[in-house]
Design a protein around this motif. Structure first.
Motif, PDB file in Angstrom:
ATOM      1  N   LEU A 117      17.348 -19.304   0.763  1.00 21.06           N
ATOM      2  CA  LEU A 117      17.444 -18.091  -0.040  1.00 21.06           C
ATOM      3  C   LEU A 117      16.081 -17.412   0.028  1.00 21.06           C
ATOM      4  O   LEU A 117      15.081 -17.966  -0.441  1.00 21.06           O
ATOM      5  N   LEU A 118      16.049 -16.204   0.625  1.00 23.99           N
ATOM      6  CA  LEU A 118      14.799 -15.513   0.906  1.00 23.99           C
ATOM      7  C   LEU A 118      14.806 -14.113   0.316  1.00 23.99           C
ATOM      8  O   LEU A 118      15.847 -13.447   0.268  1.00 23.99           O
ATOM      9  N   GLY A 119      13.633 -13.657  -0.124  1.00 25.69           N
ATOM     10  CA  GLY A 119      13.459 -12.292  -0.603  1.00 25.69           C
ATOM     11  C   GLY A 119      12.407 -11.576   0.231  1.00 25.69           C
ATOM     12  O   GLY A 119      11.453 -12.203   0.706  1.00 25.69           O
ATOM     13  N   TYR A 120      12.578 -10.251   0.430  1.00 26.04           N
ATOM     14  CA  TYR A 120      11.696  -9.494   1.322  1.00 26.04           C
ATOM     15  C   TYR A 120      11.210  -8.191   0.678  1.00 26.04           C
ATOM     16  O   TYR A 120      11.927  -7.566  -0.112  1.00 26.04           O
ATOM     17  N   PHE A 121      10.028  -7.777   1.129  1.00 28.95           N
ATOM     18  CA  PHE A 121       9.496  -6.456   0.839  1.00 28.95           C
ATOM     19  C   PHE A 121       9.433  -5.679   2.149  1.00 28.95           C
ATOM     20  O   PHE A 121       8.988  -6.205   3.172  1.00 28.95           O
ATOM     21  N   HIS A 122       9.875  -4.407   2.124  1.00 23.86           N
ATOM     22  CA  HIS A 122       9.922  -3.560   3.313  1.00 23.86           C
ATOM     23  C   HIS A 122       8.832  -2.486   3.237  1.00 23.86           C
ATOM     24  O   HIS A 122       9.047  -1.443   2.603  1.00 23.86           O
ATOM     25  N   PRO A 123       7.668  -2.684   3.862  1.00 24.41           N
ATOM     26  CA  PRO A 123       6.659  -1.608   3.862  1.00 24.41           C
ATOM     27  C   PRO A 123       7.057  -0.443   4.760  1.00 24.41           C
ATOM     28  O   PRO A 123       6.610   0.680   4.546  1.00 24.41           O
ATOM     29  N   THR A 124       7.889  -0.717   5.789  1.00 23.69           N
ATOM     30  CA  THR A 124       8.404   0.320   6.675  1.00 23.69           C
ATOM     31  C   THR A 124       9.863   0.013   6.984  1.00 23.69           C
ATOM     32  O   THR A 124      10.369  -1.071   6.666  1.00 23.69           O
ATOM     33  N   ASP A 125      10.531   0.950   7.664  1.00 27.53           N
ATOM     34  CA  ASP A 125      11.920   0.714   8.064  1.00 27.53           C
ATOM     35  C   ASP A 125      12.035  -0.328   9.162  1.00 27.53           C
ATOM     36  O   ASP A 125      13.089  -0.931   9.343  1.00 27.53           O
ATOM     37  N   LYS A 126      10.951  -0.556   9.904  1.00 21.76           N
ATOM     38  CA  LYS A 126      10.978  -1.458  11.053  1.00 21.76           C
ATOM     39  C   LYS A 126      10.505  -2.880  10.738  1.00 21.76           C
ATOM     40  O   LYS A 126      10.712  -3.793  11.541  1.00 21.76           O
ATOM     41  N   PHE A 127       9.868  -3.079   9.612  1.00 16.30           N
ATOM     42  CA  PHE A 127       9.240  -4.379   9.337  1.00 16.30           C
ATOM     43  C   PHE A 127       9.438  -4.778   7.886  1.00 16.30           C
ATOM     44  O   PHE A 127       9.420  -3.948   6.982  1.00 16.30           O
ATOM     45  N   ARG A 128       9.650  -6.075   7.690  1.00 18.60           N
ATOM     46  CA  ARG A 128       9.682  -6.641   6.352  1.00 18.60           C
ATOM     47  C   ARG A 128       9.032  -8.018   6.369  1.00 18.60           C
ATOM     48  O   ARG A 128       8.990  -8.685   7.409  1.00 18.60           O
ATOM     49  N   PHE A 170      14.174  -4.135  15.914  1.00 18.61           N
ATOM     50  CA  PHE A 170      14.257  -3.260  17.075  1.00 18.61           C
ATOM     51  C   PHE A 170      15.302  -2.170  16.850  1.00 18.61           C
ATOM     52  O   PHE A 170      15.216  -1.085  17.428  1.00 18.61           O
ATOM     53  N   SER A 171      16.293  -2.487  16.032  1.00 20.32           N
ATOM     54  CA  SER A 171      17.294  -1.527  15.575  1.00 20.32           C
ATOM     55  C   SER A 171      17.838  -2.081  14.272  1.00 20.32           C
ATOM     56  O   SER A 171      17.408  -3.149  13.814  1.00 20.32           O
ATOM     57  N   GLN A 172      18.803  -1.394  13.678  1.00 21.71           N
ATOM     58  CA  GLN A 172      19.401  -1.925  12.457  1.00 21.71           C
ATOM     59  C   GLN A 172      20.243  -3.164  12.730  1.00 21.71           C
ATOM     60  O   GLN A 172      20.623  -3.876  11.804  1.00 21.71           O
ATOM     61  N   ASN A 173      20.532  -3.424  13.986  1.00 20.79           N
ATOM     62  CA  ASN A 173      21.348  -4.585  14.352  1.00 20.79           C
ATOM     63  C   ASN A 173      20.544  -5.795  14.786  1.00 20.79           C
ATOM     64  O   ASN A 173      21.039  -6.922  14.728  1.00 20.79           O
ATOM     65  N   VAL A 174      19.332  -5.585  15.287  1.00 21.59           N
ATOM     66  CA  VAL A 174      18.593  -6.653  15.960  1.00 21.59           C
ATOM     67  C   VAL A 174      17.209  -6.827  15.341  1.00 21.59           C
ATOM     68  O   VAL A 174      16.434  -5.870  15.231  1.00 21.59           O
ATOM     69  N   GLY A 175      16.896  -8.079  14.948  1.00 20.91           N
ATOM     70  CA  GLY A 175      15.599  -8.389  14.377  1.00 20.91           C
ATOM     71  C   GLY A 175      14.975  -9.615  15.036  1.00 20.91           C
ATOM     72  O   GLY A 175      15.678 -10.499  15.524  1.00 20.91           O
ATOM     73  N   LEU A 176      13.645  -9.643  15.047  1.00 19.33           N
ATOM     74  CA  LEU A 176      12.897 -10.779  15.577  1.00 19.33           C
ATOM     75  C   LEU A 176      12.005 -11.325  14.473  1.00 19.33           C
ATOM     76  O   LEU A 176      11.169 -10.597  13.920  1.00 19.33           O
ATOM     77  N   LYS A 177      12.168 -12.607  14.148  1.00 19.84           N
ATOM     78  CA  LYS A 177      11.445 -13.240  13.048  1.00 19.84           C
ATOM     79  C   LYS A 177      10.372 -14.195  13.557  1.00 19.84           C
ATOM     80  O   LYS A 177      10.597 -14.950  14.503  1.00 19.84           O
ATOM     81  N   LEU A 178       9.232 -14.185  12.878  1.00 15.39           N
ATOM     82  CA  LEU A 178       8.226 -15.232  12.998  1.00 15.39           C
ATOM     83  C   LEU A 178       8.086 -15.871  11.628  1.00 15.39           C
ATOM     84  O   LEU A 178       7.974 -15.153  10.620  1.00 15.39           O
ATOM     85  N   ARG A 179       8.085 -17.199  11.580  1.00 20.01           N
ATOM     86  CA  ARG A 179       8.103 -17.858  10.281  1.00 20.01           C
ATOM     87  C   ARG A 179       7.279 -19.132  10.261  1.00 20.01           C
ATOM     88  O   ARG A 179       6.996 -19.743  11.292  1.00 20.01           O
ATOM     89  N   PHE A 180       6.917 -19.538   9.031  1.00 21.44           N
ATOM     90  CA  PHE A 180       6.294 -20.841   8.788  1.00 21.44           C
ATOM     91  C   PHE A 180       7.061 -21.528   7.675  1.00 21.44           C
ATOM     92  O   PHE A 180       7.370 -20.918   6.648  1.00 21.44           O
ATOM     93  N   VAL A 181       7.380 -22.800   7.880  1.00 19.89           N
ATOM     94  CA  VAL A 181       8.111 -23.599   6.899  1.00 19.89           C
ATOM     95  C   VAL A 181       7.290 -24.824   6.539  1.00 19.89           C
ATOM     96  O   VAL A 181       6.751 -25.504   7.418  1.00 19.89           O
TER      97      VAL A 181
END
Length: 203
Positions: free
Chosen positions: A107-118, A158-169
């Protein structure tokens, strides 16, 4: 295992190049999400040695993950995501295998500083973590306790359909019982901390 990792890496690269081919979805706030990724890190759980002299480690933070769930845009600046996944690391040979598998719920929550990144984070509950083997790995195995970890990540769209995530767990596993590994008794905690790269598709 290396072939699986290569296929997933190519798939992620393909998702990145697909932004021009994906038409934006409608402005609805709720979307389904599916994704796959590669993860790296964690303590070494076992080592598989091959007859040609090669070897591969199975780690508590590796290596391939598949996820599916829902993503909800609360407003222009905030969103939440919940997923269920299958996460595993494995070493295969003709005479047996060793694998570590688990089922994370996030369960994750996000902040969107721009339309392209969160960016954001949240909690990760890992169910059914299990180290097991067969053939040459038949002496390896334990059931670990379910555990709770923390996630921090960023996602580029990259679009509203496609996202690329970098994460640390950050997470830790404790074996439910003592177990034998190559003739030695183990009863300890192992770190599953890892970094990961994921390609996600929203629809």
């Amino acid at each position: 295992m290396k072939k699986i990792a290569l296929v997933i890496a190519v798939a992620i690269a393909s998702l990145s190049s697909a932004q021009a081919q994906n038409a934006p979805v409608s402005g609805k706030p709720l979307h389904f999400v599916v994704g796959t990724g590669l993860t790296f890190g964690g303590d070494k759980l076992a080592t598989a040695k091959y007859t040609n002299g090669g070897k591969i480690n199975v780690r508590a933070g590796g290596m391939v993950a598949f996820v599916g769930g829902i993503d909800y845009r609360i407003n222009q600046q905030f969103s939440v995501q919940s997923t269920v996944g299958f996460h595993f690391d494995q070493a295969d040979a003709n005479n047996g295998n060793v694998n570590f598998r688990r089922y994370p719920i996030e369960l994750l929550g996000y902040f969107h500083p721009t339309d392209k990144f969160r960016f954001g984070g949240g909690v990760r509950y890992v169910a059914g973590p299990k180290l097991s083997g067969s053939g040459y790995g038949s002496g390896i195995g334990t059931d670990f306790d379910n555990t709770v970890g923390a996630v921090v990540e960023g996602e580029y769209f990259f679009s509203q359909n496609v996202g690329l995530k970098l994460r640390f767990v950050k997470e830790e596993y404790k074996d439910s019982e003592s177990y034998m590994y190559r003739g030695s008794l183990r009863n300890d905690k192992v770190k599953g901390d890892h970094v990961g790269i994921f390609g996600n598709f929203y629809f």
